[in-house]
Design a protein around this motif. Structure first.
Motif, mmCIF file in Angstrom:
data_model
loop_
_atom_site.group_PDB
_atom_site.id
_atom_site.type_symbol
_atom_site.label_atom_id
_atom_site.label_comp_id
_atom_site.label_asym_id
_atom_site.label_seq_id
_atom_site.Cartn_x
_atom_site.Cartn_y
_atom_site.Cartn_z
ATOM 1 N N ARG A 76 57.859 78.864 38.361
ATOM 2 C CA ARG A 76 58.655 79.794 39.169
ATOM 3 C C ARG A 76 59.205 79.021 40.362
ATOM 4 O O ARG A 76 58.733 77.927 40.678
ATOM 5 C CB ARG A 76 57.756 80.931 39.639
ATOM 6 C CG ARG A 76 57.192 81.725 38.480
ATOM 7 C CD ARG A 76 57.935 83.015 38.315
ATOM 8 N NE ARG A 76 57.850 83.499 36.948
ATOM 9 C CZ ARG A 76 58.662 84.421 36.450
ATOM 10 N NH1 ARG A 76 59.622 84.924 37.190
ATOM 11 N NH2 ARG A 76 58.553 84.828 35.219
ATOM 12 N N ARG A 77 60.174 79.584 41.034
ATOM 13 C CA ARG A 77 60.738 78.911 42.212
ATOM 14 C C ARG A 77 59.652 78.544 43.197
ATOM 15 O O ARG A 77 58.805 79.375 43.515
ATOM 16 C CB ARG A 77 61.719 79.831 42.919
ATOM 17 C CG ARG A 77 63.113 79.695 42.443
ATOM 18 C CD ARG A 77 64.033 80.512 43.319
ATOM 19 N NE ARG A 77 64.582 79.680 44.379
ATOM 20 C CZ ARG A 77 65.661 78.926 44.236
ATOM 21 N NH1 ARG A 77 66.284 78.879 43.086
ATOM 22 N NH2 ARG A 77 66.104 78.202 45.242
ATOM 23 N N ARG A 156 66.869 80.652 30.170
ATOM 24 C CA ARG A 156 65.601 81.100 30.735
ATOM 25 C C ARG A 156 64.687 81.747 29.706
ATOM 26 O O ARG A 156 63.494 81.836 29.912
ATOM 27 C CB ARG A 156 65.840 82.112 31.867
ATOM 28 C CG ARG A 156 66.698 81.630 32.992
ATOM 29 C CD ARG A 156 66.075 80.519 33.786
ATOM 30 N NE ARG A 156 64.676 80.770 34.105
ATOM 31 C CZ ARG A 156 63.923 79.932 34.801
ATOM 32 N NH1 ARG A 156 64.430 78.813 35.232
ATOM 33 N NH2 ARG A 156 62.678 80.231 35.042
ATOM 34 N N ARG A 157 65.284 82.291 28.657
ATOM 35 C CA ARG A 157 64.491 82.990 27.643
ATOM 36 C C ARG A 157 64.921 82.544 26.263
ATOM 37 O O ARG A 157 66.056 82.108 26.094
ATOM 38 C CB ARG A 157 64.742 84.500 27.728
ATOM 39 C CG ARG A 157 64.316 85.093 29.026
ATOM 40 C CD ARG A 157 64.730 86.543 29.134
ATOM 41 N NE ARG A 157 64.090 87.106 30.326
ATOM 42 C CZ ARG A 157 63.610 88.328 30.408
ATOM 43 N NH1 ARG A 157 63.723 89.147 29.404
ATOM 44 N NH2 ARG A 157 63.026 88.751 31.505
ATOM 45 N N ARG A 224 54.193 88.848 31.912
ATOM 46 C CA ARG A 224 55.309 87.971 31.566
ATOM 47 C C ARG A 224 54.895 86.930 30.539
ATOM 48 O O ARG A 224 55.647 85.992 30.267
ATOM 49 C CB ARG A 224 55.803 87.258 32.815
ATOM 50 C CG ARG A 224 56.240 88.201 33.923
ATOM 51 C CD ARG A 224 56.456 87.409 35.195
ATOM 52 N NE ARG A 224 57.084 88.221 36.220
ATOM 53 C CZ ARG A 224 57.988 87.758 37.083
ATOM 54 N NH1 ARG A 224 58.353 86.503 37.038
ATOM 55 N NH2 ARG A 224 58.514 88.539 37.980
ATOM 56 N N GLY B 42 63.540 93.937 32.585
ATOM 57 C CA GLY B 42 63.147 92.715 33.285
ATOM 58 C C GLY B 42 61.800 92.856 33.981
ATOM 59 O O GLY B 42 61.325 91.905 34.583
ATOM 60 N N GLN B 48 61.580 95.138 44.165
ATOM 61 C CA GLN B 48 62.517 94.113 43.702
ATOM 62 C C GLN B 48 63.863 94.731 43.378
ATOM 63 O O GLN B 48 64.916 94.185 43.699
ATOM 64 C CB GLN B 48 61.956 93.415 42.457
ATOM 65 C CG GLN B 48 60.792 92.484 42.753
ATOM 66 C CD GLN B 48 60.218 91.884 41.480
ATOM 67 O OE1 GLN B 48 59.998 92.598 40.502
ATOM 68 N NE2 GLN B 48 59.982 90.585 41.478
ATOM 69 N N VAL B 201 65.569 87.321 39.509
ATOM 70 C CA VAL B 201 64.316 87.923 39.985
ATOM 71 C C VAL B 201 63.295 87.982 38.845
ATOM 72 O O VAL B 201 62.115 87.665 39.026
ATOM 73 C CB VAL B 201 64.583 89.332 40.562
ATOM 74 C CG1 VAL B 201 63.281 90.041 40.867
ATOM 75 C CG2 VAL B 201 65.443 89.227 41.819
ATOM 76 N N ALA B 202 63.745 88.371 37.646
ATOM 77 C CA ALA B 202 62.802 88.550 36.537
ATOM 78 C C ALA B 202 62.257 87.214 36.037
ATOM 79 O O ALA B 202 61.086 87.100 35.707
ATOM 80 C CB ALA B 202 63.484 89.292 35.388
ATOM 81 N N ASP B 203 63.111 86.197 35.983
ATOM 82 C CA ASP B 203 62.719 84.970 35.296
ATOM 83 C C ASP B 203 62.440 83.789 36.207
ATOM 84 O O ASP B 203 61.899 82.789 35.759
ATOM 85 C CB ASP B 203 63.813 84.554 34.303
ATOM 86 C CG ASP B 203 63.989 85.557 33.190
ATOM 87 O OD1 ASP B 203 62.994 86.219 32.861
ATOM 88 O OD2 ASP B 203 65.109 85.692 32.661
ATOM 89 N N GLU B 204 62.848 83.859 37.457
ATOM 90 C CA GLU B 204 62.693 82.667 38.285
ATOM 91 C C GLU B 204 61.835 82.864 39.528
ATOM 92 O O GLU B 204 61.157 81.948 39.957
ATOM 93 C CB GLU B 204 64.066 82.113 38.679
ATOM 94 C CG GLU B 204 64.801 81.545 37.464
ATOM 95 C CD GLU B 204 66.140 80.933 37.827
ATOM 96 O OE1 GLU B 204 66.204 80.213 38.831
ATOM 97 O OE2 GLU B 204 67.111 81.203 37.109
ATOM 98 N N LEU B 205 61.889 84.056 40.123
ATOM 99 C CA LEU B 205 61.092 84.246 41.334
ATOM 100 C C LEU B 205 59.630 84.498 40.959
ATOM 101 O O LEU B 205 59.339 84.978 39.865
ATOM 102 C CB LEU B 205 61.614 85.438 42.147
ATOM 103 C CG LEU B 205 63.013 85.336 42.739
ATOM 104 C CD1 LEU B 205 63.265 86.498 43.698
ATOM 105 C CD2 LEU B 205 63.232 84.012 43.454
ATOM 106 N N PRO B 206 58.717 84.194 41.868
ATOM 107 C CA PRO B 206 57.315 84.527 41.614
ATOM 108 C C PRO B 206 57.167 86.027 41.359
ATOM 109 O O PRO B 206 57.943 86.829 41.888
ATOM 110 C CB PRO B 206 56.620 84.117 42.913
ATOM 111 C CG PRO B 206 57.514 83.082 43.526
ATOM 112 C CD PRO B 206 58.903 83.462 43.140
ATOM 113 N N ALA B 207 56.184 86.385 40.537
ATOM 114 C CA ALA B 207 55.986 87.783 40.137
ATOM 115 C C ALA B 207 55.954 88.696 41.363
ATOM 116 O O ALA B 207 55.282 88.405 42.348
ATOM 117 C CB ALA B 207 54.686 87.916 39.360
ATOM 118 N N GLY B 208 56.708 89.780 41.311
ATOM 119 C CA GLY B 208 56.663 90.792 42.365
ATOM 120 C C GLY B 208 57.476 90.462 43.598
ATOM 121 O O GLY B 208 57.658 91.311 44.465
ATOM 122 N N LEU B 217 68.485 79.474 48.623
ATOM 123 C CA LEU B 217 68.586 80.312 47.431
ATOM 124 C C LEU B 217 69.985 80.925 47.354
ATOM 125 O O LEU B 217 70.619 80.951 46.299
ATOM 126 C CB LEU B 217 67.516 81.409 47.459
ATOM 127 C CG LEU B 217 67.559 82.393 46.284
ATOM 128 C CD1 LEU B 217 67.299 81.684 44.965
ATOM 129 C CD2 LEU B 217 66.560 83.527 46.471
#
Lengths: 249, 387
Positions: A76-77, A156-157, A224, B42, B48, B201-208, B217
């Motif tokens: 993750r970022r 990404r997926r 996830r 997502g 979020q 947000v769904a795939d790159e940021l930390p969960a939540g 950013l």
């Protein structure tokens, strides 16, 4: 056998230090009886009727190994990412239409590596790929035909692939800009040989969806499909990761 | 440092609206509707999701007060702010001959205030009105994955889409149509941005973690995700498929097209039937396929929230290969229109391309072969009157 790497490794990683050959491997095994794959209505093409396509959303080998699970590193970022080589294979990654099915069902391709769509069937197929960061495509691939595409960005997926003439056909393409994605084979085994030691976020996906609740040692994949694993210098052999047959469909 | 709580914008209103179903929502005008399904699939939290609404409002404004993000200077090449202002807002006329709120007056009942294709009358139409938010359009001159040109959109507004509920707006002034066309592009880019932000947000940021569109950013999102979306629109002109100079139409060319139509090389007959009678006759196998806009709802990750949203939404309808005889093509019946349709297929739908996917890429049919299929189509479906 599952070795939880100690705090030392985590600390080294927090400081961004990567050393050792590493490597991650394991096997996903289904526990319990898996019903035989359902036959799919083959449509009106004679060659599809002859091939007798079956539902391949759950493919289990003789020893219970679960095929087609995508295991990948997904930082993750703000999280550390393992350094990637830039040795992109020159030979194309090929998705072949054969027996009114896509082979392989899950294809991993590197950015810069040619993606080839081929057709071994006597019927035409079309290949509809819903890329997000690359150009989406929906092209006809005639018998013995071949179409080639360039990929410019990692996705990404896993991206769904379909044929609209034979809508029961399904495949997934995983587009990476590193070597850190693997797909379980017929015996359920996967290996990320080049994954250096360190603490990395791993993601397990199956059929285009996160593989939730896969037990790995004392942790389990989250909503996830993700879990953070520490890979020691000697590599990590996860052994058998068990999943109940009833959780698969 | 904990992120600041994003403003909670219209959460309650959005929920009430979702509960009321698709109809009626199009009339809510003080805020754009979030793409609830996209966010639920997502796995976004409410926090979020609100952070994305806040970012979109900051970048694009509201249905009453449109805005152009200063960091996307090329958007000004597509949309003039004064034009957007005239298209936006409630219907009013303060000056003789100048109508404000053109979009809500002429388009929103079908396409929705948000451009989500879910206006109050959408449910009763087939095909459904276009959801602009994917930036995907069918009746255009460009390569399949490229946006339409300004001329393509103008043409849709002038002529409508024959055979569908999309009316002709020939009676509006050219200037008003141009304003509306710019507003369509604005809504499309806004929708594409929402999609990009949800994926981030769904795939790159930390969960939540909610989205805070600032600092590095922000720069990265602007240059990596949003600028390319805008650039594709600006550059659409250079992505046009050029039909070859019309060749002599003779029986040999028509016969060649007929053979190709029925061949495994092109496969048209598999979807459209041997006599061009359309998918309803071609077989029940095709009943189970869907266009892009619908498919997303069919394959959405099943959770209670998603299932609920899908139930509230427009009924799911399968996509049907069109009847090719005795029916007016929706995208125009000129030779160039049909050539582009066959060459690139129809974006967003199941109809595939037989031509190259970009200039210079070899297709499964040569350009000349495509041309022969076109003249064959024209021979089995002669046009009644020129457009």
């Amino acid at each position: 056998m599952f070795k939880r790497a100690g705090i030392v490794i985590s600390l080294l990683l927090a400081a961004g230090i990567v050393d050792g050959a590493g490597g991650l491997s394991g096997r996903i095994v289904v526990v319990g009886a898996v019903p035989p794959a359902e036959a799919l209505p083959p449509g009106r093409d004679a060659c599809c009727q002859a091939a007798g396509p079956v539902d391949q959303s759950v493919v289990v080998g003789p020893e219970g190994g679960l095929a087609n699970v995508v295991v990948s590193v997904e930082p993750r970022r703000g999280e550390p990412a393992p350094p990637a080589d830039d040795a992109v294979p020159e030979e194309p990654a090929t998705l072949t239409n054969r027996g009114c099915a896509f082979i392989p069902r899950v294809l991993v391709v590197r950015v810069g590596q040619p993606l080839v769509l081929a057709n071994n069937d006597p019927t035409m197929h079309n290949v509809d790929i819903e890329f997000v960061r690359n150009r989406p495509a929906n092209v006809v691939v005639p018998p013995d035909g071949r179409r080639e595409f360039d990929l410019v960005k990692p996705e990404r997926r896993p991206i769904g692939v379909r044929c609209n003439v034979h809508p029961f056909m399904q495949a997934w393409v995983v587009v990476r800009d590193d070597p850190f994605a693997a797909v379980t084979d017929e015996s359920g085994e996967f290996e990320l040989a080049e994954l250096p030691s360190g603490e990395w976020r791993l993601r397990f996906w199956r059929e285009g969806k996160p593989f939730v609740g896969l037990q790995i040692g004392s942790s389990a994949t989250d909503e996830r499909g993700e879990v953070v694993l520490a890979i020691p210098a000697g590599g990590l052999q996860l052994g058998d990761l068990r999943v109940a047959a009833t959780d698969l469909r | 440092m904990p992120p600041p709580r994003p403003r909670r914008r219209h959460r309650l209103a959005a929920l009430l609206c979702a509960a009321a179903g698709a109809t009626g929502c199009g009339e809510r005008a003080d805020s754009f509707q979030p793409n609830g399904l996209l966010r639920a699939t997502g796995g976004l939290t409410d926090e979020q999701s609100s952070s994305i609404d806040a970012a979109l409002a900051e970048l694009f404004g509201s249905p009453d007060e449109p805005r152009l993000p200063p960091e996307l200077p090329r958007m000004a090449e597509l949309c003039d702010l004064a034009a957007l202002q005239q298209a936006a807002g409630p219907v009013a006329s303060h000056e003789v001959g100048v109508t404000q709120g053109l979009y809500r007056r002429h388009c929103a009942r079908c396409h929705g205030v948000t451009g989500d294709g879910r206006g109050p009358t959408a449910r009763y139409q087939s095909p459904y009105p276009r959801d602009f938010r994917r930036g995907v359009f069918k009746w255009k001159s460009t390569y399949r994955d490229a946006p339409p040109t300004v001329a393509d959109l103008d043409r849709v507004l002038e002529h409508g889409v024959p055979g569908t509920a999309m009316p002709s707006f020939r009676l509006l002034s050219e200037e008003e149509r141009e304003i509306l066309q710019q507003y369509v592009i604005y809504l499309a880019i806004r929708g594409q941005t929402e999609r990009a932000l949800v994926s981030l947000v769904a795939d790159e940021l930390p969960a939540g973690e909610p989205l805070r569109l600032e600092g590095d950013l922000r720069d990265e999102v602007m240059s990596e995700s949003l600028a390319p979306i805008v650039a594709a629109w600006v550059d659409a002109e250079s992505d046009v498929v050029s039909p070859p100079d019309s060749s002599e139409v003779d029986d040999r060319l028509i016969a060649r097209g007929r053979d190709l139509y029925h061949s495994e090389k092109a496969g048209c007959f598999k979807c459209h039937g041997a006599a061009g009678q359309g998918g309803a006759v071609a077989g029940k196998d095709y009943e189970i396929d869907y266009d892009r806009w619908t498919r997303e709802r069919v394959v959405a990750r099943p959770s209670d929230a998603v299932a609920h949203l899908v139930r509230q939404d427009l009924p799911i309808r399968p996509s049907r290969p069109r009847q090719l005889i005795g029916a007016t093509p929706h995208g125009g019946d000129a030779t160039a229109d049909l050539y582009r349709r066959v060459h690139q297929g129809i974006a967003g739908t199941t109809m595939p391309a037989v031509g190259g996917a970009y200039p210079g890429q070899p297709g499964s049919l040569t350009d000349e072969e495509v041309q022969s299929v076109v003249v064959y189509l024209q021979s089995i479906n002669p046009k009644e009157s020129p457009l």
